[in-house]
Design a protein around this motif. Sequence first.
Motif, short mmCIF file in Angstrom:
data_model
loop_
_atom_site.label_atom_id
_atom_site.label_comp_id
_atom_site.label_asym_id
_atom_site.label_seq_id
_atom_site.Cartn_x
_atom_site.Cartn_y
_atom_site.Cartn_z
N GLY A 1 1.90 -1.36 9.11
CA GLY A 1 0.82 -1.42 8.12
C GLY A 1 -0.07 -2.62 8.28
O GLY A 1 -1.30 -2.54 8.12
N HIS A 2 0.52 -3.77 8.64
CA HIS A 2 -0.29 -4.97 8.84
C HIS A 2 -1.26 -4.77 10.01
O HIS A 2 -2.44 -5.13 9.93
CB HIS A 2 0.61 -6.17 9.14
N THR A 3 -0.76 -4.19 11.10
CA THR A 3 -1.61 -3.90 12.25
C THR A 3 -2.72 -2.93 11.87
O THR A 3 -3.89 -3.10 12.27
CB THR A 3 -0.77 -3.33 13.40
N THR A 4 -2.38 -1.93 11.07
CA THR A 4 -3.37 -0.95 10.63
C THR A 4 -4.46 -1.60 9.78
O THR A 4 -5.65 -1.30 9.94
CB THR A 4 -2.67 0.16 9.84
N MET A 5 -4.07 -2.48 8.87
CA MET A 5 -5.06 -3.14 8.02
C MET A 5 -6.04 -3.96 8.86
O MET A 5 -7.26 -3.95 8.60
CB MET A 5 -4.36 -4.02 6.98
N LEU A 6 -5.53 -4.66 9.87
CA LEU A 6 -6.43 -5.45 10.70
C LEU A 6 -7.31 -4.56 11.57
O LEU A 6 -8.48 -4.88 11.80
CB LEU A 6 -5.61 -6.42 11.56
N LEU A 7 -6.78 -3.43 12.01
CA LEU A 7 -7.61 -2.47 12.76
C LEU A 7 -8.73 -1.92 11.87
O LEU A 7 -9.87 -1.75 12.31
CB LEU A 7 -6.77 -1.33 13.31
N GLY A 8 -8.41 -1.61 10.61
CA GLY A 8 -9.43 -1.12 9.70
C GLY A 8 -10.53 -2.14 9.48
O GLY A 8 -11.73 -1.81 9.49
N ALA A 9 -10.15 -3.41 9.30
CA ALA A 9 -11.14 -4.46 9.15
C ALA A 9 -11.96 -4.61 10.43
O ALA A 9 -13.18 -4.81 10.38
CB ALA A 9 -10.44 -5.78 8.82
N ALA A 10 -11.29 -4.48 11.59
CA ALA A 10 -11.98 -4.61 12.87
C ALA A 10 -13.06 -3.54 13.02
O ALA A 10 -14.19 -3.84 13.47
CB ALA A 10 -10.98 -4.52 14.01
N LYS A 11 -12.73 -2.31 12.67
CA LYS A 11 -13.72 -1.23 12.82
C LYS A 11 -14.93 -1.50 11.93
O LYS A 11 -16.08 -1.36 12.37
CB LYS A 11 -13.09 0.11 12.47
N PHE B 1 6.20 1.85 4.56
CA PHE B 1 4.96 1.20 4.13
C PHE B 1 4.12 2.14 3.28
O PHE B 1 4.01 3.33 3.56
CB PHE B 1 4.17 0.76 5.37
N ASN B 2 3.51 1.61 2.24
CA ASN B 2 2.65 2.38 1.34
C ASN B 2 1.23 2.41 1.91
O ASN B 2 0.51 1.42 1.87
CB ASN B 2 2.65 1.75 -0.05
N ASP B 3 0.82 3.57 2.43
CA ASP B 3 -0.50 3.68 3.06
C ASP B 3 -1.66 3.46 2.09
O ASP B 3 -2.78 3.18 2.54
CB ASP B 3 -0.64 5.05 3.73
N ARG B 4 -1.42 3.56 0.81
CA ARG B 4 -2.50 3.37 -0.16
C ARG B 4 -3.02 1.94 -0.19
O ARG B 4 -4.15 1.70 -0.63
CB ARG B 4 -2.06 3.79 -1.56
N ILE B 5 -2.20 0.99 0.26
CA ILE B 5 -2.68 -0.40 0.22
C ILE B 5 -3.43 -0.81 1.48
O ILE B 5 -4.01 -1.90 1.52
CB ILE B 5 -1.53 -1.39 -0.06
N SER B 6 -3.45 0.04 2.50
CA SER B 6 -4.15 -0.33 3.73
C SER B 6 -5.63 -0.64 3.51
O SER B 6 -6.13 -1.66 4.02
CB SER B 6 -3.99 0.76 4.80
N PRO B 7 -6.39 0.19 2.77
CA PRO B 7 -7.80 -0.16 2.54
C PRO B 7 -7.98 -1.45 1.75
O PRO B 7 -8.99 -2.14 1.93
CB PRO B 7 -8.32 1.05 1.75
N ILE B 8 -7.02 -1.78 0.90
CA ILE B 8 -7.11 -3.02 0.13
C ILE B 8 -6.96 -4.21 1.06
O ILE B 8 -7.76 -5.15 1.03
CB ILE B 8 -6.04 -3.05 -0.98
N GLY B 9 -5.93 -4.17 1.91
CA GLY B 9 -5.73 -5.26 2.86
C GLY B 9 -6.87 -5.39 3.85
O GLY B 9 -7.31 -6.49 4.17
N ALA B 10 -7.36 -4.26 4.34
CA ALA B 10 -8.48 -4.28 5.29
C ALA B 10 -9.74 -4.85 4.64
O ALA B 10 -10.48 -5.61 5.27
CB ALA B 10 -8.74 -2.88 5.83
#
Length: 386
Positions: free
Chosen positions: A106-116, A364-373
């Motif tokens: 999830g941490h990697t995903t959040m940073l990828l979302g921010a990167a995009k 991991f709770n996928d709902r928090i990915s956009p928040i972290g990103a």
Amino acid sequence: MPVINRIAGLSEEMTAWRRHLHQHPELGFDCFETAAFVEERLREFGVDEIHTGIAKTGIVALINGRENGPTVGLRADMDALPILEETGAEYASENKGVMHACGHDGHTTMLLGAAKYLAETRNFAGRVALIFQPAEENGGGGGVMVEEGIMDRFDIAQVYALHNAPGFHEGEFFTTPGPIMAAVDTFHIHIKGVGGHGAMPHESRDPVVAAVGIVQAIQTISSRNHYALDDLVISVTQIHTGSAENIIPETAYINGTVRTFDPEVQKMVRRRMKEIVAGMAPAYGVKVDLNYEVWYPATVNDPAKTAFAADVAREVAGAENVVDDYSREMGAEDFSYMLNARPGAYLFLGAGPGAGLHQPGFNFNDRISPIGASFFARVVETALPL
């Protein structure tokens, strides 16, 4: 400002990334498939530079803003844990005995979302360094990346990281200035006695009895050798010896962890363990070797950067969902090496109810990915305004 609309629109894509990573976990520095997946996504996003092979499988990617300025570092860890997964998820680990039980997928995903998002918009004056790190769980990959010069090589001025926190309210941020997580040391004690028949213990030098005595003595360090208000944890987590009920073994092994914040307390524990081992060996007529390993230092947030990060979190999650005086805890993090090298902050992001970290049922709770990103993206845009 709530979750960034563009990042909210990436939710399904981010979930797919995260679940792919969850299916293909890797340990320590050997995050080859994970790094390849990250690199492929970054190339799709059109980041300006991708530097691979740092700390074996680590990546630093750079995105330039619309104007010149300093560089902000954002870090995500990539490695998994040697745990047999029991989530029953359709995207469960395909690597038996290895799973993402700490949410690094999830941490990697959040940073990828921010990167995009940042690669598309570039609404900042300066540069962002996206740090994808291996070996947080074991090996100190963060320290290795610092040793290999990423802070100077990429001129990183400040650095930030997030960690998901199951059991805390979903979408809430928690942080504190100063120490937030403890230093961690590991000790190994090898005992060599003389084995024999269980019915004739007088002919042996029993390492089992010696191990019990050593463990009991170690516990007195916390209760009798340090000031009660100074944070200290000493946990014996492994004792291995013996093979049958009627055999006194020849050897025994003791292993455990030490958590501290004060370097003087850390030195005292190490000194007392040496003294205990030196005294117990002749007391029980055995040989005892102590290997005391100093591992990750305490994770210490820069006060000014922590206040800044908390303000950014309030923009994303609302003032009522940010705690900026959270109590420090005895867990450890190798992001500490990066904070020793540059000012920055480490925050927790609540993930809601569910199995705890390092448990076979964790997911991991996928709902928090956009928040972290969104937090990562707004850190860059706020720290580097046009």
